[in-house]
Motif scaffolding. Structure first.
Motif, PDB file in Angstrom:
ATOM      1  N   TRP A  84      10.090  -1.539  -2.055  1.00 41.80           N
ATOM      2  CA  TRP A  84       9.143  -0.637  -2.707  1.00 41.80           C
ATOM      3  C   TRP A  84       9.223  -0.786  -4.219  1.00 41.80           C
ATOM      4  O   TRP A  84       8.217  -0.743  -4.920  1.00 41.80           O
ATOM      5  CB  TRP A  84       9.395   0.818  -2.295  1.00 41.80           C
ATOM      6  N   GLN A 105      11.322   8.081  -2.907  1.00 41.44           N
ATOM      7  CA  GLN A 105      10.388   8.851  -2.095  1.00 41.44           C
ATOM      8  C   GLN A 105       9.699   7.958  -1.063  1.00 41.44           C
ATOM      9  O   GLN A 105       9.562   8.329   0.098  1.00 41.44           O
ATOM     10  CB  GLN A 105       9.332   9.506  -2.981  1.00 41.44           C
ATOM     11  N   LEU A 106       9.263   6.817  -1.502  1.00 46.16           N
ATOM     12  CA  LEU A 106       8.547   5.915  -0.594  1.00 46.16           C
ATOM     13  C   LEU A 106       9.439   5.488   0.565  1.00 46.16           C
ATOM     14  O   LEU A 106       8.985   5.273   1.682  1.00 46.16           O
ATOM     15  CB  LEU A 106       8.066   4.687  -1.366  1.00 46.16           C
ATOM     16  N   VAL A 109       9.429   6.969   4.167  1.00 44.16           N
ATOM     17  CA  VAL A 109       8.437   6.653   5.198  1.00 44.16           C
ATOM     18  C   VAL A 109       9.108   5.878   6.322  1.00 44.16           C
ATOM     19  O   VAL A 109       9.741   4.857   6.103  1.00 44.16           O
ATOM     20  CB  VAL A 109       7.266   5.843   4.621  1.00 44.16           C
ATOM     21  N   GLN A 110       8.971   6.430   7.512  1.00 43.83           N
ATOM     22  CA  GLN A 110       9.672   5.876   8.667  1.00 43.83           C
ATOM     23  C   GLN A 110       8.823   4.835   9.368  1.00 43.83           C
ATOM     24  O   GLN A 110       7.990   5.153  10.193  1.00 43.83           O
ATOM     25  CB  GLN A 110       9.990   6.993   9.657  1.00 43.83           C
ATOM     26  N   SER A 111       9.037   3.593   9.050  1.00 40.88           N
ATOM     27  CA  SER A 111       8.367   2.517   9.767  1.00 40.88           C
ATOM     28  C   SER A 111       8.949   1.168   9.379  1.00 40.88           C
ATOM     29  O   SER A 111       8.766   0.698   8.262  1.00 40.88           O
ATOM     30  CB  SER A 111       6.856   2.537   9.499  1.00 40.88           C
ATOM     31  N   ASP A 113       8.071  -1.595  10.606  1.00 44.93           N
ATOM     32  CA  ASP A 113       6.967  -2.534  10.510  1.00 44.93           C
ATOM     33  C   ASP A 113       6.326  -2.511   9.130  1.00 44.93           C
ATOM     34  O   ASP A 113       6.016  -3.554   8.557  1.00 44.93           O
ATOM     35  CB  ASP A 113       5.927  -2.159  11.573  1.00 44.93           C
ATOM     36  N   LEU A 114       6.148  -1.317   8.610  1.00 43.11           N
ATOM     37  CA  LEU A 114       5.546  -1.195   7.284  1.00 43.11           C
ATOM     38  C   LEU A 114       6.344  -1.991   6.263  1.00 43.11           C
ATOM     39  O   LEU A 114       5.795  -2.719   5.443  1.00 43.11           O
ATOM     40  CB  LEU A 114       5.486   0.278   6.880  1.00 43.11           C
TER      41      LEU A 114
ATOM     42  N   LEU B  92      -2.023  -4.613   3.667  1.00 42.05           N
ATOM     43  CA  LEU B  92      -0.973  -4.917   4.640  1.00 42.05           C
ATOM     44  C   LEU B  92      -1.530  -5.324   6.001  1.00 42.05           C
ATOM     45  O   LEU B  92      -0.775  -5.605   6.933  1.00 42.05           O
ATOM     46  CB  LEU B  92      -0.022  -3.728   4.792  1.00 42.05           C
ATOM     47  N   TYR B  94      -3.179  -3.701   8.377  1.00 42.94           N
ATOM     48  CA  TYR B  94      -3.189  -2.814   9.534  1.00 42.94           C
ATOM     49  C   TYR B  94      -4.615  -2.618  10.027  1.00 42.94           C
ATOM     50  O   TYR B  94      -5.569  -2.801   9.267  1.00 42.94           O
ATOM     51  CB  TYR B  94      -2.627  -1.438   9.162  1.00 42.94           C
ATOM     52  N   LEU B 102       0.836   6.806   9.118  1.00 43.90           N
ATOM     53  CA  LEU B 102       1.570   6.242   7.985  1.00 43.90           C
ATOM     54  C   LEU B 102       1.086   6.839   6.668  1.00 43.90           C
ATOM     55  O   LEU B 102       1.887   7.183   5.801  1.00 43.90           O
ATOM     56  CB  LEU B 102       1.402   4.723   7.946  1.00 43.90           C
ATOM     57  N   GLN B 105       2.502  10.104   5.857  1.00 41.37           N
ATOM     58  CA  GLN B 105       3.847  10.064   5.283  1.00 41.37           C
ATOM     59  C   GLN B 105       3.801   9.638   3.824  1.00 41.37           C
ATOM     60  O   GLN B 105       4.478  10.216   2.973  1.00 41.37           O
ATOM     61  CB  GLN B 105       4.722   9.098   6.078  1.00 41.37           C
ATOM     62  N   LEU B 106       3.034   8.626   3.546  1.00 42.03           N
ATOM     63  CA  LEU B 106       2.970   8.113   2.174  1.00 42.03           C
ATOM     64  C   LEU B 106       2.427   9.172   1.216  1.00 42.03           C
ATOM     65  O   LEU B 106       2.816   9.243   0.053  1.00 42.03           O
ATOM     66  CB  LEU B 106       2.077   6.871   2.136  1.00 42.03           C
ATOM     67  N   VAL B 109       4.517  11.440  -1.136  1.00 40.55           N
ATOM     68  CA  VAL B 109       5.099  11.015  -2.408  1.00 40.55           C
ATOM     69  C   VAL B 109       4.407  11.741  -3.546  1.00 40.55           C
ATOM     70  O   VAL B 109       3.190  11.716  -3.672  1.00 40.55           O
ATOM     71  CB  VAL B 109       4.976   9.498  -2.593  1.00 40.55           C
TER      72      VAL B 109
END
Lengths: 222, 222
Positions: A84, A105-106, A109-111, A113-114, B92, B94, B102, B105-106, B109
């Motif tokens: 990030w 903070q970024l 984010v739970q992923s 894959d991201l 990205l 998606y 996602l 979540q983002l 921030v």
DNA sequence: TTAAATTTTTAGACAAGACTAAAAATAAAT
DNA sequence: ATTTATTTTTAGTCTTGTCTAAAAATTTAA
């Protein structure tokens, strides 16, 4: 309110990791508290939870040690954080000194894959803006000399050491371009808007490599 | 643990906004609870806090209304959300159907500046991947007359003014459905789960429009 | 216009994270 | 080897967000 164990003790894990590169030496509760700017009491609480989840080895008054599993988790957090940071600096134009807090903070984010996609989008950076190593998706701190061709820079010289795709069509295509293991070449140009590159194999004509191809050719810098 | 009021009631605010485009009509606690998948009791609690912070007008049993300030805040959240969605899809790779969670979540921030930079990096997109309008940094929903069909709401009437794709296959397909520049129609239904819509062209049979098509037909509201 | 049904709120409980102050364990010093 | 100092933990509180169950208000129906 459910809070993922993974992120609950995130700070502790990262702090721990940093101090624990030289493995085997337990980190004191106070040091940890200092590092993450929390009270020692809070740290004790957190550690007790992490201990139950087997992310750390902990016995009261004896300090804390990362377990293997904890190390893996910590590495993931570090990876996220640093990627990030790269994004913020390289793509959004932040200064390297202003990105830590945002990345923190970024990173929540739970992923998985991201993060992997972000890494690809950033062209597999090996270092964050502060120069710290970015672990790869398997958790290894890239001690590998091997990297995707797409991550090379202009004027770098490289040697092909492998490919990411083993599909015969792809390999045949490489063959047609005279690209094979051991071939050495130099990067002449790199086009920012799509990532394609022009390379020259020693003693031949320059060739244009598409970003997709470049990503799947593993090279080592020479 | 400090939690910003801004994000605490974020979901409520956004839900509220959505239902409140036609201003003046208070939203019921139950509807809100439904929308954000929480219990009515939780919503009441949240709303009481938002009310104290002057983000909503609320009197028990009378439903909730956004204040001006609350509207501003909600708009900011929507803006963040949609810009992140753009990023996820455009940068990205998606699919537009996988980015909501996602982006949610983002969007946590906390940084106005980050969002503004993101917008710039994305080249000031006007619509998110679902075709919804992205408010600009001053909070205005850009009042362009032209917008994708996908951004229209039920009962809106619209006129086709252009297309986003100029591919002949696409145009032929539109022709087959009797859709061409100047055609006027009305939106009958919009299906949340995939964004497809049913429209009726004046004096014909209703037609089902897929989300991909809808995104690429430019219309103006009439 | 009451009674029944529905919606909304209150009350009370729980979980998680964080803190302070006091107690307990360990380490340092005389 | 005790005493003193330091570190670490425990105990007890607070805050925030969430929920269920029961009470209160409003709406709808008879």
């Amino acid at each position: 309110m459910k809070a993922h164990a993974d992120q609950v003790g995130g700070k502790v894990l990262k702090g721990d990791l940093q101090d624990l590169t030289k493995k085997g030496i337990p980190v004191s509760t106070n040091d940890l508290a200092e590092e993450i700017s929390a009270s020692a009491a809070s740290v004790t609480d957190m550690i007790k939870k992490l201990n139950e989840k087997k992310y750390v080895d902990y016995q009261r008054y004896q300090g804390t040690l990362l377990t293997l599993e904890g190390g893996r988790l910590a590495t993931k957090l570090v990876r996220r954080h640093r990627l990030w940071e790269c994004f913020l600096v390289e793509k959004l134009g932040y200064g390297w000194e202003e990105v830590h807090e945002l990345a923190e903070q970024l990173e929540h984010v739970q992923s998985e894959d991201l993060v992997d996609r972000l890494e690809e989008f950033l062209d597999f950076p090996r270092f964050d803006p502060h120069g710290d190593l970015i672990p790869d998706r398997t958790g290894r701190f890239t001690l590998r000399t091997q990297q995707p061709l797409s991550s090379m820079s202009i004027d770098d010289r490289a040697e092909v050491v492998g490919v990411a795709i083993h599909d015969s069509q792809f390999l045949k295509f490489l063959g047609d371009m005279n690209i094979e293991i051991g071939i050495q070449f130099k990067i002449l140009e790199k086009f920012d808007y799509d990532g394609s590159m022009r390379i020259v194999i020693d003693g031949s004509q320059p060739t244009l490599i598409s970003p997709v191809i470049a990503k799947n050719i593993h090279v080592k810098k020479i």
